[in-house]
Enzyme design. Structure first.
Site, PDB file in Angstrom:
ATOM      1  N   SER A   1       0.866  -1.178   0.000  1.00  0.00           N
ATOM      2  CA  SER A   1       0.000   0.000   0.000  1.00  0.00           C
ATOM      3  C   SER A   1       0.904   1.229   0.000  1.00  0.00           C
ATOM      4  O   SER A   1       2.074   1.137   0.414  1.00  0.00           O
ATOM      5  CB  SER A   1      -0.871  -0.015   1.257  1.00  0.00           C
ATOM      6  OG  SER A   1      -1.456   1.254   1.478  1.00  0.00           O
TER       7      SER A   1
ATOM      8  N   TYR B   1      -2.346  -0.885  10.100  1.00  0.00           N
ATOM      9  CA  TYR B   1      -2.399  -1.215   8.665  1.00  0.00           C
ATOM     10  C   TYR B   1      -1.109  -0.761   7.979  1.00  0.00           C
ATOM     11  O   TYR B   1      -0.467  -1.532   7.265  1.00  0.00           O
ATOM     12  CB  TYR B   1      -3.619  -0.545   8.036  1.00  0.00           C
ATOM     13  CG  TYR B   1      -3.753  -0.775   6.537  1.00  0.00           C
ATOM     14  CD1 TYR B   1      -4.312  -1.955   6.050  1.00  0.00           C
ATOM     15  CD2 TYR B   1      -3.327   0.187   5.628  1.00  0.00           C
ATOM     16  CE1 TYR B   1      -4.444  -2.170   4.678  1.00  0.00           C
ATOM     17  CE2 TYR B   1      -3.454  -0.021   4.254  1.00  0.00           C
ATOM     18  CZ  TYR B   1      -4.019  -1.194   3.785  1.00  0.00           C
ATOM     19  OH  TYR B   1      -4.136  -1.406   2.432  1.00  0.00           O
TER      20      TYR B   1
HETATM   21  P1  NDP Z   1     -11.417  -5.840   0.397  1.00  0.00           P
HETATM   22  O1  NDP Z   1     -11.669  -5.519   1.817  1.00  0.00           O
HETATM   23  O2  NDP Z   1     -12.383  -5.413  -0.627  1.00  0.00           O
HETATM   24  O3  NDP Z   1     -11.163  -7.420   0.250  1.00  0.00           O
HETATM   25  C1  NDP Z   1     -10.278  -8.030   1.146  1.00  0.00           C
HETATM   26  C2  NDP Z   1     -10.349  -9.522   0.969  1.00  0.00           C
HETATM   27  O4  NDP Z   1      -9.573 -10.131   2.023  1.00  0.00           O
HETATM   28  C3  NDP Z   1     -11.768 -10.059   1.117  1.00  0.00           C
HETATM   29  O5  NDP Z   1     -11.910 -11.192   0.288  1.00  0.00           O
HETATM   30  C4  NDP Z   1     -11.803 -10.452   2.581  1.00  0.00           C
HETATM   31  O6  NDP Z   1     -12.774 -11.430   2.917  1.00  0.00           O
HETATM   32  C5  NDP Z   1     -10.407 -11.031   2.737  1.00  0.00           C
HETATM   33  N1  NDP Z   1     -10.020 -11.152   4.133  1.00  0.00           N
HETATM   34  C6  NDP Z   1      -9.973 -10.173   5.062  1.00  0.00           C
HETATM   35  N2  NDP Z   1      -9.629 -10.677   6.256  1.00  0.00           N
HETATM   36  C7  NDP Z   1      -9.470 -12.023   6.071  1.00  0.00           C
HETATM   37  C8  NDP Z   1      -9.153 -13.093   6.931  1.00  0.00           C
HETATM   38  N3  NDP Z   1      -8.962 -12.894   8.243  1.00  0.00           N
HETATM   39  N4  NDP Z   1      -9.061 -14.345   6.432  1.00  0.00           N
HETATM   40  C9  NDP Z   1      -9.301 -14.567   5.108  1.00  0.00           C
HETATM   41  N5  NDP Z   1      -9.619 -13.581   4.240  1.00  0.00           N
HETATM   42  C10 NDP Z   1      -9.709 -12.328   4.725  1.00  0.00           C
HETATM   43  O7  NDP Z   1      -9.960  -5.251   0.085  1.00  0.00           O
HETATM   44  P2  NDP Z   1      -9.300  -4.751  -1.289  1.00  0.00           P
HETATM   45  O8  NDP Z   1      -9.695  -5.650  -2.368  1.00  0.00           O
HETATM   46  O9  NDP Z   1      -9.501  -3.308  -1.384  1.00  0.00           O
HETATM   47  O10 NDP Z   1      -7.752  -4.957  -0.940  1.00  0.00           O
HETATM   48  C11 NDP Z   1      -6.992  -6.048  -1.434  1.00  0.00           C
HETATM   49  C12 NDP Z   1      -5.555  -5.794  -1.079  1.00  0.00           C
HETATM   50  O11 NDP Z   1      -5.094  -4.578  -1.673  1.00  0.00           O
HETATM   51  C13 NDP Z   1      -5.316  -5.634   0.426  1.00  0.00           C
HETATM   52  O12 NDP Z   1      -4.088  -6.236   0.760  1.00  0.00           O
HETATM   53  C14 NDP Z   1      -5.227  -4.133   0.611  1.00  0.00           C
HETATM   54  O13 NDP Z   1      -4.471  -3.790   1.739  1.00  0.00           O
HETATM   55  C15 NDP Z   1      -4.544  -3.718  -0.682  1.00  0.00           C
HETATM   56  N6  NDP Z   1      -4.774  -2.319  -1.066  1.00  0.00           N
HETATM   57  C16 NDP Z   1      -6.023  -1.908  -1.447  1.00  0.00           C
HETATM   58  C17 NDP Z   1      -6.227  -0.591  -1.816  1.00  0.00           C
HETATM   59  C18 NDP Z   1      -7.558  -0.100  -2.270  1.00  0.00           C
HETATM   60  O14 NDP Z   1      -7.705   1.118  -2.529  1.00  0.00           O
HETATM   61  N7  NDP Z   1      -8.580  -0.934  -2.381  1.00  0.00           N
HETATM   62  C19 NDP Z   1      -5.117   0.388  -1.833  1.00  0.00           C
HETATM   63  C20 NDP Z   1      -3.846  -0.164  -1.419  1.00  0.00           C
HETATM   64  C21 NDP Z   1      -3.704  -1.470  -1.043  1.00  0.00           C
HETATM   65  P3  NDP Z   1     -14.337 -11.031   3.197  1.00  0.00           P
HETATM   66  O15 NDP Z   1     -14.999 -11.133   1.859  1.00  0.00           O
HETATM   67  O16 NDP Z   1     -14.783 -12.090   4.148  1.00  0.00           O
HETATM   68  O17 NDP Z   1     -14.348  -9.651   3.795  1.00  0.00           O
END
Ligand code: NDP
Length: 250
Positions: free
Chosen positions: A153, A166
């Site tokens: 990130s 985070y």
């Molecule tokens: P979302 O919150 O939309 O999706 C996150 C995913 O991770 C979901 O499938 C969620 O499951 C899963 N997850 C969360 N906790 C757990 C857990 N304990 N065990 C298993 N699965 C888990 O996030 P994004 O798609 O936005 O982000 C994806 C990646 O990109 C992350 O690493 C984030 O930090 C990074 N990122 C995103 C940005 C953005 O603007 N979106 C910017 C910079 C980095 P569930 O469906 O159950 O919630």
């Protein structure tokens, strides 16, 4: 717009694990990898959402996805073998891991950050990724061309007020990537990090509730970079930090 044009069969014959495959960027990446021929292992904590992704893949591709309902918050050294033994039984080898699952946690000053939440965020974002990678290294070693992607990130490269655990977890993620990439530099396994940048997902909406999501790129728009890094075209690229927003595909 990235110039990279992935071949439609780019990932045929490859098995790729995507964590956080139930939603957001991970969901789109898993579907995109399958559309390019990969057998994807869909890890997430919500079985119903994973089944929906699985159905979408099986109805549109000839690949064999596998769902792994598992809460990474519950992945500890003791439970690691339960998960990884079942994974190892299901697959011959592993050609890639997209470490994508993350928790955002609270956006408050460090002085007020809840300690238990700090531990949860660090555990899911860092320790679980470490445990998974460590346990699956033998399966990655069986591949002639394996790729591990850690999701970073902007706040994992430059700290910012109120981003708490985070941001710290993403700095740790970058560190893990660099250590592992250096250790594996003479092997068939490459390790890189990818910062998607602001992207239209649930996590982004939680972090910036006043923002208009329509001003942000969709996960689909980042897929050229996700394909490049997981597939054979990035062979030899190791220990590098990528930004989806500035990557020009060359
Ligand atoms: P979302 O919150 O939309 O999706 C996150 C995913 O991770 C979901 O499938 C969620 O499951 C899963 N997850 C969360 N906790 C757990 C857990 N304990 N065990 C298993 N699965 C888990 O996030 P994004 O798609 O936005 O982000 C994806 C990646 O990109 C992350 O690493 C984030 O930090 C990074 N990122 C995103 C940005 C953005 O603007 N979106 C910017 C910079 C980095 P569930 O469906 O159950 O919630």
């Amino acid at each position: 717009m990235a110039r990279y044009q992935p071949h439609k069969n780019l990932l045929v014959g490859r098995t790729i694990l995507v964590t956080g495959a139930s939603d957001g960027i991970g969901r789109v990446a898993a579907i995109t990898y399958a559309q390019h021929g990969a057998d994807v292992l869909l890890l997430g904590r919500d079985r119903k959402k994973l089944e929906a992704v699985n159905d979408e893949i099986t109805s549109a591709t000839a690949t064999s996805p596998l769902i792994i309902p598992f809460d990474l918050a519950k992945l500890h050294a003791q439970s690691e073998t339960v998960l990884t033994d079942s994974l190892r039984d299901a697959i011959q080898q592993l050609d890639g891991i997209l470490h994508n699952a993350s928790l955002l946690g609270s956006k408050v000053p460090v002085a007020h950050y809840p300690s238990n939440e700090w531990e949860s965020v660090m555990h899911v974002n860092v320790t679980a990724a470490f445990l998974l990678t460590k346990a699956l290294l033998p399966a990655l070693e069986k591949s002639s061309d394996a790729s591990v992607i850690f999701t970073s990130s902007g706040v994992g490269r430059k700290g910012r007020a109120f981003w708490g655990a985070y941001a710290v977890s993403k700095f740790a993620t970058e560190g893990m990537m660099e250590v592992l990439a250096d250790e594996l530099s003479d092997t068939n396994i490459r390790v890189n990090s990818l910062n998607p940048g602001g992207t239209r997902t649930t996590m982004r909406a939680s972090a910036y509730p006043a923002e208009d999501p329509m001003t942000l790129p969709t996960p689909q728009e980042h897929m050229p970079l996700y394909l490049y890094l997981i597939g054979p075209d990035s062979r030899g690229v190791n220990g590098k930090k990528f930004d989806a927003s500035s990557w020009d595909g060359s």
